[in-house]
Design an enzyme around this catalytic site. Structure first.
Site, PDB file in Angstrom:
ATOM      1  NE  ARG A   1      -4.092   0.612   1.893  1.00  0.00           N
ATOM      2  CZ  ARG A   1      -5.376   1.049   2.268  1.00  0.00           C
ATOM      3  NH1 ARG A   1      -5.552   1.261   3.131  1.00  0.00           N
ATOM      4  NH2 ARG A   1      -5.932  -0.040   1.941  1.00  0.00           N
TER       5      ARG A   1
ATOM      6  CB  CYS B   1     -13.905   1.037  -0.069  1.00  0.00           C
ATOM      7  SG  CYS B   1     -13.307   2.572   0.328  1.00  0.00           S
TER       8      CYS B   1
ATOM      9  CD  GLN C   1     -12.882  -2.033  -1.043  1.00  0.00           C
ATOM     10  OE1 GLN C   1     -12.271  -2.097   0.293  1.00  0.00           O
ATOM     11  NE2 GLN C   1     -14.240  -2.580  -0.704  1.00  0.00           N
TER      12      GLN C   1
ATOM     13  CG  ASP D   1     -13.516   6.183  -1.540  1.00  0.00           C
ATOM     14  OD1 ASP D   1     -13.354   6.013  -0.204  1.00  0.00           O
ATOM     15  OD2 ASP D   1     -12.551   6.614  -2.366  1.00  0.00           O
TER      16      ASP D   1
ATOM     17  CG  HIS E   1      -8.196  -0.142  -3.648  1.00  0.00           C
ATOM     18  ND1 HIS E   1      -7.854  -0.995  -2.628  1.00  0.00           N
ATOM     19  CD2 HIS E   1      -8.915   0.115  -1.821  1.00  0.00           C
ATOM     20  CE1 HIS E   1      -7.548  -1.071  -1.302  1.00  0.00           C
ATOM     21  NE2 HIS E   1      -8.285  -0.249  -1.061  1.00  0.00           N
TER      22      HIS E   1
ATOM     23  NE  ARG F   1     -10.842  -5.579   0.597  1.00  0.00           N
ATOM     24  CZ  ARG F   1      -9.963  -4.346   0.606  1.00  0.00           C
ATOM     25  NH1 ARG F   1     -10.193  -3.485   1.088  1.00  0.00           N
ATOM     26  NH2 ARG F   1      -8.396  -4.491   0.796  1.00  0.00           N
TER      27      ARG F   1
HETATM   28  N1  NVA Z   1      -9.779   6.400  -1.909  1.00  0.00           N
HETATM   29  C1  NVA Z   1      -9.598   6.449  -0.335  1.00  0.00           C
HETATM   30  C2  NVA Z   1      -9.899   4.872   0.001  1.00  0.00           C
HETATM   31  C3  NVA Z   1      -9.568   4.378   1.632  1.00  0.00           C
HETATM   32  C4  NVA Z   1      -9.683   2.972   1.850  1.00  0.00           C
HETATM   33  C5  NVA Z   1      -8.667   6.742   0.119  1.00  0.00           C
HETATM   34  O1  NVA Z   1      -7.380   6.673  -0.813  1.00  0.00           O
HETATM   35  O2  NVA Z   1      -7.879   6.811   0.590  1.00  0.00           O
HETATM   36  N1   CP Z   2     -11.172  -0.170   1.815  1.00  0.00           N
HETATM   37  C1   CP Z   2      -9.819  -0.153   2.528  1.00  0.00           C
HETATM   38  O1   CP Z   2      -9.268  -0.653   1.568  1.00  0.00           O
HETATM   39  O2   CP Z   2     -10.145  -0.118   3.999  1.00  0.00           O
HETATM   40  P1   CP Z   2      -8.694   0.188   4.694  1.00  0.00           P
HETATM   41  O3   CP Z   2      -8.272   1.615   4.642  1.00  0.00           O
HETATM   42  O4   CP Z   2      -9.242   0.486   6.646  1.00  0.00           O
HETATM   43  O5   CP Z   2      -7.138  -0.777   4.326  1.00  0.00           O
END
Ligand code: NVA
Ligand code: CP
Length: 300
Positions: A97, A259, A127, A219, A124, A287
């Site tokens: 990540r 998500c 997800q 989101d 992502h 998930r």
């Molecule tokens: N779009 C959000 C998704 C979090 C799971 C982010 O990147 O923070």
């Molecule tokens: N939806 C998702 O990826 O959540 P986290 O940021 O908690 O991993």
């Protein structure tokens, strides 16, 4: 399929097999990953992705090693290509990540083990596979059962939106995105999806986008890394809130997806996320099952 960096790398059949296997794995206690180790490099916060990957590895008989930004030398500037080669000699796969998508591409180029995208600024994919699983369970039978569904993306055209657009190029639903000026999804990803057969439309009216929707996705308005812009984004995205009025334009049984983490009172209201249309808890639970199917496919 060596890595999972974006959904565009998968065929429709590969997506279908991950979804079907995730459903099967819900009822199995097999340990196909006994003796396997997963490395996890996380440069951003996570609850769902981290815990579901770690729990999935454990439940499949394997082990996971988690490194955050301050634990590893990557955070202190060790070159990605060096880390990728060294990690490949210790573990059987790596979930990353991070911020820039290029980092994960470089890591995958130098790694000899599978690399899985646990979220970048641009995509992502894990997800969205869980989202598709949730949609298949509630609205279709198999991925072909998604034909004819109207799926709406409401709000920021972010990493999640991009992965949904890629999913639309492989699966038979129609995707309509309502995002304000300045917050549109990646133009190249939209063009490529449409060129590859995706039924993807950008719509400037929230009401028109939501009319007769079967599935509505939203989101956060300020993704990780964009927190400094929060106030500006709240102003720009105000009309794109998933509230009861906007929900009323969709079909009565429309499925609401998010998500998570959610900011109640910003992109979604308390009554909608806790209401009868919401499938966000099943979506989050899925998930784990999708992660298992991905890990089994790539690591065993
Ligand atoms: N779009 C959000 C998704 C979090 C799971 C982010 O990147 O923070
Ligand atoms: N939806 C998702 O990826 O959540 P986290 O940021 O908690 O991993």
């Amino acid at each position: 399929m060596k890595d999972l960096l974006t959904l565009a790398e998968l065929t429709k059949e590969e997506i279908a097999s991950i979804i079907e296997r995730a459903i099967t794995l819900k009822g199995l206690k097999d340990k196909p990953l006994a003796g396997k180790t997963l490395g996890m490099i996380f440069e951003k916060a996570s609850t769902r992705t981290r815990v579901s990957f770690e729990a999935a590895m454990y439940q499949l008989g394997g082990y996971a090693i988690f490194l955050n930004q301050s634990d590893s030398q990557v955070g202190r500037g060790e070159p990605v290509k060096d880390t990728a080669r060294v990690m490949s000699s210790y573990v059987d796969g790596v979930v990353i990540r991070t911020f820039g998508h290029e980092m994960i591409e470089e890591f995958a180029e130098y790694a000899s083990v599978p690399v899985i995208n646990g979220l970048t600024d641009k995509h992502h994919p894990c997800q969205v596979l869980a989202d598709v699983l949730t949609m298949v369970e509630k609205k279709g039978s198999g991925v072909d059962g998604l034909k004819g569904l109207k799926v709406v993306w409401l709000g920021d055209g972010n990493n999640m939106a991009n992965s949904w657009i890629e999913a639309a190029s492989r699966l038979p639903f129609k995707l309509v995105l309502a995002c304000p000026e300045g917050y549109q999804p990646d133009e190249d990803i939209v063009k490529r999806s449409v060129a590859e057969g995706g039924e993807v439309e950008l719509c400037s009216s929230v009401k028109d986008a939501l009319k007769d929707a079967d599935v509505i996705n939203t989101d956060v308005w300020a993704s990780m890394g964009w927190e400094d812009e929060s106030e500006k984004r709240v102003r720009a995205l105000e009309a794109y809130q998933l509230n009861s009025e906007n929900l009323s334009y969709a079909k009565p049984d429309a499925m609401v997806l998010h998500c998570l983490p959610a900011h109640r009172g910003e992109e979604i209201t308390e009554d909608v996320i806790e209401g009868k249309n919401s499938s966000v808890w099943e979506q989050a639970a899925n998930r784990l099952h999708v992660q298992k199917a991905i890990l089994e496919k790539l690591l065993s």
